[in-house]
Design an enzyme around this catalytic site. Sequence first.
Site, PDB file in Angstrom:
ATOM      1  CE  LYS A  71      -4.683  -3.435  -1.047  1.00  8.87           C
ATOM      2  NZ  LYS A  71      -5.434  -3.744   0.230  1.00  8.87           N
ATOM      3  CG  ASP A 107      -8.211  -6.573   1.338  1.00  7.12           C
ATOM      4  OD1 ASP A 107      -7.606  -7.428   1.454  1.00  7.12           O
ATOM      5  OD2 ASP A 107      -8.113  -5.552   0.667  1.00  7.12           O
TER       6      ASP A 107
END
Length: 281
Positions: A71, A107
């Site tokens: 990520k 997220d």
Amino acid sequence: MTGTTAFIKAAVIGHPVAHSKSPLIHNHWINQYRLAGHYDAIDIPPDQLANGIEGLISEGYAGFNFTIPHKERACDLCDELDEAARLIGAVNTMQIKEGRRIGMNTDAFGFITNIKTARPGFIFTGCTALVLGAGGAARAVIQGLLEEGVAKILLTNRTREKAEMLATVPQIEIFDWEDRHDRLGEADLLINTTSLGMSGQPVLDLRLALLPKRALVTDIVYAPLHTDLLKKAETQGNQTVTGIGMLLHQARPAFQAWFGVMPDVTPALEKLILGTADPAL
Ligand SMILES: NC(=O)c1ccc[n+]([C@@H]2O[C@H](COP(=O)([O-])OP(=O)(O)OC[C@H]3O[C@@H](n4cnc5c(N)ncnc54)[C@H](OP(=O)(O)O)[C@@H]3O)[C@@H](O)[C@H]2O)c1
């Protein structure tokens, strides 16, 4: 809803990646909306990420999700980042748009949308949130809370230095992990972002006696769905929100970017994912 005629490919890239629930989620939506496409899980080790993505883009992939350990590194492989990815410092979604790699982070959206959907009456503005943990997921949780206008974030982590690195704005106050039981009295919202309570991990040791009855409690761990923390909070009479919705809602903007449809989170999807829920993401 009818689908497009073009066959659209997307994938989650991780190392390892077999545990990821993303293929189940996205392929469920591809079927639900009768789209022509497929979503794969592709294992690429960190030292091959740049070349690997290059190859997949040349095969016509519309985009990717990134999971552990990619990520942060994925940020450097994008031509541009959306504001969330820039602020969080991590990319979980890439869209290939006119040859450019657009990095996104969904997220925070997933975390906030989960709470708003499960507890529509909860008011973020002006509240005090107590956040346990300062790992990768906590960064997105904190960003989401700040965007929603919380007045204060009380942040604690076993490794205090990691929490201090996240204290980039005055609303965030760091306190010692040992003091977590005693600071609960200040919380309107309590969030566990540590891996404690996850299947195979120790339970979260937290005495809830001082937690106000008005406080909403959420755990981003979703395997088990009702963690020890949530069970204790429910016994005390506090409202709770489970973590599965964060996983499902974070997937929606990515699906929309690639397939052009903002999908719904349905009980059928939740059941499908929980039926196969693994402790890891
Ligand atoms: N629902 C969702 O969509 C979603 C999304 C992302 C993550 N998650 C879940 O959230 C959890 C954390 O993920 P992450 O990516 O943030 O992981 P991470 O970056 O590895 O962070 C782990 C966190 O847990 C803490 N921790 C681990 N063991 C501990 C212990 N024995 N005592 C105290 N603290 C401990 C770590 O503290 P230290 O810094 O001191 O090590 C750190 O704060 C995982 O269970 C993951 O599955 C759920």
